[in-house]
Design a protein around this motif. Structure first.
Motif, PDB file in Angstrom:
ATOM      1  N   TRP A  60       0.823  -1.206   0.000  1.00  0.00           N
ATOM      2  CA  TRP A  60       0.000   0.000   0.000  1.00  0.00           C
ATOM      3  C   TRP A  60       0.864   1.266   0.000  1.00  0.00           C
ATOM      4  CZ3 TRP A  60      -1.974   3.790   3.673  1.00  0.00           C
ATOM      5  CH2 TRP A  60      -3.133   4.445   3.207  1.00  0.00           C
ATOM      6  N   GLU A  61       0.251   2.423  -0.273  1.00  0.00           N
ATOM      7  CA  GLU A  61       0.962   3.677  -0.496  1.00  0.00           C
ATOM      8  C   GLU A  61       1.293   4.420   0.805  1.00  0.00           C
ATOM      9  OE1 GLU A  61      -2.081   5.212  -3.141  1.00  0.00           O
ATOM     10  OE2 GLU A  61      -2.848   6.497  -1.542  1.00  0.00           O
ATOM     11  N   TYR A  62       2.023   3.780   1.703  1.00  0.00           N
ATOM     12  CA  TYR A  62       2.309   4.414   2.997  1.00  0.00           C
ATOM     13  C   TYR A  62       3.158   5.679   2.869  1.00  0.00           C
ATOM     14  CZ  TYR A  62       0.002   0.757   5.537  1.00  0.00           C
ATOM     15  OH  TYR A  62      -0.971  -0.067   6.022  1.00  0.00           O
ATOM     16  N   GLY A  63       4.143   5.674   1.974  1.00  0.00           N
ATOM     17  CA  GLY A  63       4.974   6.865   1.810  1.00  0.00           C
ATOM     18  C   GLY A  63       4.146   8.069   1.405  1.00  0.00           C
ATOM     19  N   LYS A  64       3.269   7.900   0.445  1.00  0.00           N
ATOM     20  CA  LYS A  64       2.403   8.983  -0.028  1.00  0.00           C
ATOM     21  C   LYS A  64       1.452   9.425   1.079  1.00  0.00           C
ATOM     22  CE  LYS A  64      -1.134   9.963  -3.545  1.00  0.00           C
ATOM     23  NZ  LYS A  64      -1.901   9.385  -4.685  1.00  0.00           N
ATOM     24  N   ALA A  65       0.858   8.450   1.779  1.00  0.00           N
ATOM     25  CA  ALA A  65      -0.110   8.767   2.827  1.00  0.00           C
ATOM     26  C   ALA A  65       0.545   9.509   3.981  1.00  0.00           C
ATOM     27  CB  ALA A  65      -0.771   7.482   3.325  1.00  0.00           C
ATOM     28  N   GLU A  66       1.721   9.043   4.402  1.00  0.00           N
ATOM     29  CA  GLU A  66       2.411   9.686   5.517  1.00  0.00           C
ATOM     30  C   GLU A  66       2.830  11.119   5.163  1.00  0.00           C
ATOM     31  OE1 GLU A  66       4.279   5.630   7.531  1.00  0.00           O
ATOM     32  OE2 GLU A  66       5.472   6.832   6.138  1.00  0.00           O
ATOM     33  N   ALA A  67       3.307  11.310   3.944  1.00  0.00           N
ATOM     34  CA  ALA A  67       3.720  12.647   3.519  1.00  0.00           C
ATOM     35  C   ALA A  67       2.527  13.604   3.508  1.00  0.00           C
ATOM     36  CB  ALA A  67       4.367  12.589   2.137  1.00  0.00           C
ATOM     37  N   TYR A  68       1.396  13.124   3.014  1.00  0.00           N
ATOM     38  CA  TYR A  68       0.203  13.978   2.974  1.00  0.00           C
ATOM     39  C   TYR A  68      -0.285  14.317   4.381  1.00  0.00           C
ATOM     40  CZ  TYR A  68      -4.544  15.582   2.442  1.00  0.00           C
ATOM     41  OH  TYR A  68      -5.707  16.322   2.541  1.00  0.00           O
ATOM     42  N   SER A  71       1.702  16.808   6.281  1.00  0.00           N
ATOM     43  CA  SER A  71       1.578  18.189   5.800  1.00  0.00           C
ATOM     44  C   SER A  71       0.373  18.906   6.388  1.00  0.00           C
ATOM     45  CB  SER A  71       1.467  18.193   4.265  1.00  0.00           C
ATOM     46  OG  SER A  71       0.172  17.739   3.850  1.00  0.00           O
ATOM     47  N   LYS A  84       6.973   6.365  12.812  1.00  0.00           N
ATOM     48  CA  LYS A  84       6.999   6.127  11.367  1.00  0.00           C
ATOM     49  C   LYS A  84       7.166   4.649  11.016  1.00  0.00           C
ATOM     50  CE  LYS A  84       9.071   7.911   7.120  1.00  0.00           C
ATOM     51  NZ  LYS A  84       7.767   8.288   6.577  1.00  0.00           N
ATOM     52  N   TYR A 234      -7.028   9.542   4.154  1.00  0.00           N
ATOM     53  CA  TYR A 234      -6.239   8.592   4.946  1.00  0.00           C
ATOM     54  C   TYR A 234      -6.617   8.648   6.429  1.00  0.00           C
ATOM     55  CZ  TYR A 234      -3.321   8.840   0.721  1.00  0.00           C
ATOM     56  OH  TYR A 234      -2.861   8.815  -0.575  1.00  0.00           O
TER      57      TYR A 234
END
Length: 253
Positions: A60-68, A71, A84, A234
């Motif tokens: 799953w897109e954890y990097g994208k989700a965490e970055a969003y 922010s 993290k 998310y």
């Protein structure tokens, strides 16, 4: 370890009660198999077992989700930085439902003990001292009295109703989030919080946002006037980060 997952944050953040860690070894019964690994052997284990890659939600897109999410605000960014690598597991819906019925007015240590007791007394033997959590078909002859004798207390009638109406779970994938919440709450003892836990931790519904005592305090202090929509798309991951951070860091007085 070359994976982005943080095992302790994932396995001991209150989304599952099946895992133990002793001398650096993580163990639990998953899908009637004993799973045992260390941080050093985790990657090689995943290479051999595709089902466990799914269970640990490695694609799953954890990097994208965490970055969003980071922010959005300073508090959430701090929670993500501290914890993290937290993943939301793809667990068996039946086990999640029963575990969170046990969780009501309870603490994690006692929930684990009750979960283990049901497994040992009513589940099937796997190996050594390990037993699988009983499937609903194994429990169809059980009575409320039997459950109370195992120390389930006021939760016994809730567990019994879940056993008798477990087929509700099979229809959840075909429902939207609101419909699924309503369907799960037809089971006695399942309120919005337990239903949201099932949706988040068994069906990976990202807009599920369980609100227990801890999270109500977090929302009141850090997000007054806001709800799950603030964290979209998310929300479930945000909830788990905030919950785990609150429990481990003691951010509230």
């Amino acid at each position: 370890m070359n994976t982005p997952i943080h095992l302790d944050s994932t396995l001991f953040s209150g989304q599952t009660f099946a895992w133990v860690k002793q001398n650096g070894v993580y163990e639990a019964v998953v899908d009637k198999n004993l799973v045992s690994f260390s941080e050093e052997s985790f990657d090689s284990m995943l290479e051999k077992h595709a089902a466990l890659r799914h269970y640990f939600d490695m694609g799953w897109e954890y990097g994208k989700a965490e970055a969003y999410l980071a922010s959005l605000d300073v508090h959430l960014a701090r929670a993500i930085k501290t914890c993290k690598g937290l993943h939301i597991l793809n667990q068996d819906p039946w086990e999640v439902l029963m575990a969170f019925l046990l969780s009501q007015n309870n603490n994690i240590k006692r929930i684990r003990s009750m979960y283990e007791r049901l497994s040992k007394e009513l589940g099937s033997h796997v190996e050594g001292s390990w037993y699988a959590f009983p499937r609903p078909q194994e429990l169809l002859g059980i009575s409320e009295r039997d459950l109370r004798s195992l120390g389930m207390g006021f939760r016994a009638p809730y567990l019994l109703d879940a056993i008798q109406n477990h087929e509700v779970l099979s229809g959840i994938p075909g429902l939207n989030d609101d419909e699924a919440l309503r369907a799960l709450q037809t089971i006695r003892g399942v309120g919005a919080k337990v239903a949201s836990c099932v949706l988040a931790f068994a069906y990976h519904r990202q807009q599920a946002f369980p609100l227990d005592t801890w999270m109500l305090k977090v929302m009141k202090k850090h997000y007054p006037g806001r709800d799950a929509s603030y964290f979209a798309p998310y929300a479930a991951l945000a909830q788990q980060y905030l919950f785990h951070y609150e429990r481990t860091q003691g951010g509230l007085p």
